[in-house]
Design a protein around this motif. Sequence first.
Motif, PDB file in Angstrom:
ATOM      1  N   ASP A 233       0.777  -1.173   0.034  1.00 36.63           N
ATOM      2  CA  ASP A 233      -0.127  -0.036  -0.174  1.00 36.63           C
ATOM      3  C   ASP A 233       0.896   1.230  -0.122  1.00 36.63           C
ATOM      4  O   ASP A 233       0.587   2.176   0.617  1.00 36.63           O
ATOM      5  CB  ASP A 233      -0.989  -0.008   1.228  1.00 36.63           C
ATOM      6  N   GLY A 234       2.054   1.302  -0.825  1.00 39.89           N
ATOM      7  CA  GLY A 234       2.872   2.482  -0.895  1.00 39.89           C
ATOM      8  C   GLY A 234       3.771   2.708   0.093  1.00 39.89           C
ATOM      9  O   GLY A 234       4.358   3.567   0.370  1.00 39.89           O
ATOM     10  N   GLU A 235       3.927   1.692   1.068  1.00 37.11           N
ATOM     11  CA  GLU A 235       4.609   1.611   2.205  1.00 37.11           C
ATOM     12  C   GLU A 235       5.967   0.484   2.160  1.00 37.11           C
ATOM     13  O   GLU A 235       5.707  -0.315   1.954  1.00 37.11           O
ATOM     14  CB  GLU A 235       3.941   1.546   3.646  1.00 37.11           C
ATOM     15  N   LEU A 236       6.991   1.183   2.470  1.00 39.60           N
ATOM     16  CA  LEU A 236       8.188   0.342   2.415  1.00 39.60           C
ATOM     17  C   LEU A 236       8.351  -0.613   3.654  1.00 39.60           C
ATOM     18  O   LEU A 236       7.955  -0.322   4.849  1.00 39.60           O
ATOM     19  CB  LEU A 236       9.603   1.194   2.573  1.00 39.60           C
ATOM     20  N   ASP A 255       7.375   4.635   5.863  1.00 42.10           N
ATOM     21  CA  ASP A 255       7.977   5.462   4.880  1.00 42.10           C
ATOM     22  C   ASP A 255       7.210   5.199   3.522  1.00 42.10           C
ATOM     23  O   ASP A 255       7.057   3.911   3.370  1.00 42.10           O
ATOM     24  CB  ASP A 255       9.560   5.159   4.745  1.00 42.10           C
ATOM     25  N   ALA A 256       6.992   6.283   2.940  1.00 46.93           N
ATOM     26  CA  ALA A 256       6.321   6.110   1.525  1.00 46.93           C
ATOM     27  C   ALA A 256       7.058   5.912   0.460  1.00 46.93           C
ATOM     28  O   ALA A 256       8.162   6.466   0.489  1.00 46.93           O
ATOM     29  CB  ALA A 256       5.549   7.506   1.380  1.00 46.93           C
ATOM     30  N   VAL A 257       6.849   5.327  -0.398  1.00 47.55           N
ATOM     31  CA  VAL A 257       7.565   4.838  -1.757  1.00 47.55           C
ATOM     32  C   VAL A 257       6.824   5.125  -2.848  1.00 47.55           C
ATOM     33  O   VAL A 257       5.498   4.911  -3.047  1.00 47.55           O
ATOM     34  CB  VAL A 257       8.260   3.363  -1.718  1.00 47.55           C
ATOM     35  N   VAL A 264      12.825   2.021  -7.123  1.00 48.02           N
ATOM     36  CA  VAL A 264      11.884   2.237  -5.829  1.00 48.02           C
ATOM     37  C   VAL A 264      12.299   3.569  -5.136  1.00 48.02           C
ATOM     38  O   VAL A 264      13.470   3.468  -4.620  1.00 48.02           O
ATOM     39  CB  VAL A 264      11.838   1.058  -5.070  1.00 48.02           C
ATOM     40  N   LEU A 265      11.746   4.458  -4.914  1.00 44.10           N
ATOM     41  CA  LEU A 265      12.159   5.863  -4.682  1.00 44.10           C
ATOM     42  C   LEU A 265      11.333   6.091  -3.175  1.00 44.10           C
ATOM     43  O   LEU A 265      10.102   5.997  -3.126  1.00 44.10           O
ATOM     44  CB  LEU A 265      11.835   6.959  -5.549  1.00 44.10           C
ATOM     45  N   ILE A 266      11.981   6.454  -2.161  1.00 45.16           N
ATOM     46  CA  ILE A 266      11.570   6.614  -0.941  1.00 45.16           C
ATOM     47  C   ILE A 266      11.399   8.216  -0.765  1.00 45.16           C
ATOM     48  O   ILE A 266      12.238   8.996  -0.956  1.00 45.16           O
ATOM     49  CB  ILE A 266      12.545   6.208   0.264  1.00 45.16           C
ATOM     50  N   THR A 267       9.902   8.460  -0.593  1.00 42.44           N
ATOM     51  CA  THR A 267       9.689  10.029  -0.780  1.00 42.44           C
ATOM     52  C   THR A 267       9.306  10.523   0.549  1.00 42.44           C
ATOM     53  O   THR A 267       9.737  11.831   0.465  1.00 42.44           O
ATOM     54  CB  THR A 267       8.425  10.250  -1.615  1.00 42.44           C
TER      55      THR A 267
END
Length: 367
Positions: A233-236, A255-257, A264-267
């Motif tokens: 769900d968009g979470e690492l 952390d959102a990705v 895979v970018l951690i935003t």
Amino acid sequence: MHSSFDALAPVLAHARTGAELLVVAAGRLGSDLLDELRADGFTVAGTSGAPARAPEDGRLWLLTSGSTGRPKRIGHTLSSLTTVSGPLPARRWLCPYSPGTYAWWQVVTLALGTPGQDLVVVDPADLDGWVDAGVEYGVTAASGTPTFWRRTIMADRERLAEVPLEQITVGGEPVDQAVLDQLRDVFPEARISWIYASSEVGASIVVHDGRAGFPVEWLERRVEGRPVLGVEDGELVVSSPHHGAGLAGAVRTGDAVVIEDGRVLITGRLDSDEINVGGAKVSAGVVRDVLHSHPKVAWAHVRGRRSPLVGSLVVADVVLDSGAVDDPATEAELGRWCRERLPEPGVPRRIRLLAAIPAKETLKSDV
């Protein structure tokens, strides 16, 4: 402890005796934390009135940064904190972190446990002088947050280039392509790495290819002794052999990705990254990275501001690069830059220009 240098003696004592230990910077030890530690049976050096309890042999405690609320204690051991194995080239490391943080322990255990790794400690309160110390003592490796590196490049780029760095490590905050490229410009021959690590899951991701994010092929990859990375769900999500005590199995990191172009970018933090603009979901981290890609921007912070009509609007704080003083960017120019690269809901409706990059003792932006 009042300084990183003074903190090394109790660390050495722990390594020799296994005595239970928590190192905390004096500036973080407020009355609430002091009372909490005493209630949990800690004897706090330099204070009185601490209750006694049986110590847990070999236990090291870390305090989280508190960026998402009250700092938490995470249990570790020297073994779980020592994540680098095998021979390394001889290096002299700069440690600019606050005593007792996970990043501080990573550099200190590297110096303690690996032959040929020297240590130069600089306290966060004295960071303005680290470049001169790096030149004087021949620092060849340094670890810092993106905020740390951006502040240094902005303040002292020419002098920074005189530090004989061979290894540069970036972590502690989302690492975008702009800061990696800036470091490459200053140090074209150095190895530049970014690392994802936390008190909860340890050092989990290390990337050496000079690109932001990590390859999507690493997701769900299983290699003995290495963390397993996932996205839910968009979470690492990380299953790590280096996790803190009581954190077995898959740990949701908060952390959102986003996945773009095979990376895979951690935003940013999940609870603050998503901005709802009239029903459209906007990633604050993606907008921030677009601003960072502007050649005249040294640093940016993006957030949502409440709006009665659409729920939230995107706003940004920006610090311009000191080299752009003769031809500074305007709010209108930055707005056009964003409109050319972002969907309409993601374009900041207000951009505030700041004079300096804010930071706190964790070397992260004080926002």
